[in-house]
Scaffold this motif. Structure first.
Motif, mmCIF file in Angstrom:
data_model
loop_
_atom_site.group_PDB
_atom_site.id
_atom_site.type_symbol
_atom_site.label_atom_id
_atom_site.label_comp_id
_atom_site.label_asym_id
_atom_site.label_seq_id
_atom_site.Cartn_x
_atom_site.Cartn_y
_atom_site.Cartn_z
ATOM 1 N N ASP A 4 1.043 -1.221 -0.021
ATOM 2 C CA ASP A 4 -0.013 -0.029 0.014
ATOM 3 C C ASP A 4 0.985 1.116 0.053
ATOM 4 O O ASP A 4 1.464 1.443 0.942
ATOM 5 N N GLU A 6 0.383 4.187 0.201
ATOM 6 C CA GLU A 6 -0.011 5.214 1.183
ATOM 7 C C GLU A 6 0.924 5.126 2.515
ATOM 8 O O GLU A 6 1.245 5.974 3.158
ATOM 9 N N HIS A 7 1.086 3.879 2.872
ATOM 10 C CA HIS A 7 1.633 3.446 4.144
ATOM 11 C C HIS A 7 3.203 2.829 3.800
ATOM 12 O O HIS A 7 3.919 2.672 4.964
ATOM 13 N N ARG A 111 -7.102 11.079 -3.788
ATOM 14 C CA ARG A 111 -5.959 10.190 -3.427
ATOM 15 C C ARG A 111 -4.908 10.348 -4.633
ATOM 16 O O ARG A 111 -5.309 10.357 -5.897
#
Length: 129
Positions: A4, A6-7, A111
């Motif tokens: 992911d 984003e993380h 996003r």
């Protein structure tokens, strides 16, 4: 296990090797000496933006690939001939040229996916751009 972005950010080194690194606040709070190891190569990251960017940024050593995965943003580029704006809704991408100051206004939670050459990146506060 799927990644992911984003993380978990990915650093793509000059030699083509990719390395996963914790993203988000864990990344941005690294001490300068640790952050410096990401200067060479490209950083792949994703952010959820729910408000206008609080600063302008500029990458002097490489173009930046900015990809809106979902949402509604207006990219603002400071070009020699003046400000250029480009609204992207839903999804779409923009290549921001090296050395160009840029920021974004956010019209809906968005996003965004980035591929950035980090070396020498500069920031300055926005003043209601």
């Amino acid at each position: 296990m799927p990644l992911d972005p984003e993380h978990t950010y990915v650093h793509l080194a000059e030699n083509g090797q990719g390395t996963e690194t914790p993203g988000g606040a864990a990344f941005w709070q690294l001490p300068p000496a640790e952050m410096a190891r990401f200067d060479q190569g490209w950083l792949v990251s994703e952010f959820v933006c729910s408000e206008d960017w609080s600063n302008w940024e500029m990458h002097p050593h490489g173009d930046e690939f900015v990809y809106l995965l979902s949402g509604d943003v207006e990219l603002i580029l400071e070009l020699p001939e003046g400000l250029q704006t480009e609204r992207i809704t839903g999804r779409g991408a923009r290549l921001v040229p090296r050395g160009v100051w840029h920021t974004a206004k956010v019209f809906a939670p968005s996003r965004m996916f980035f591929i950035t050459r980090g070396e020498g990146t500069q920031h300055r506060a926005t003043s209601g751009a």
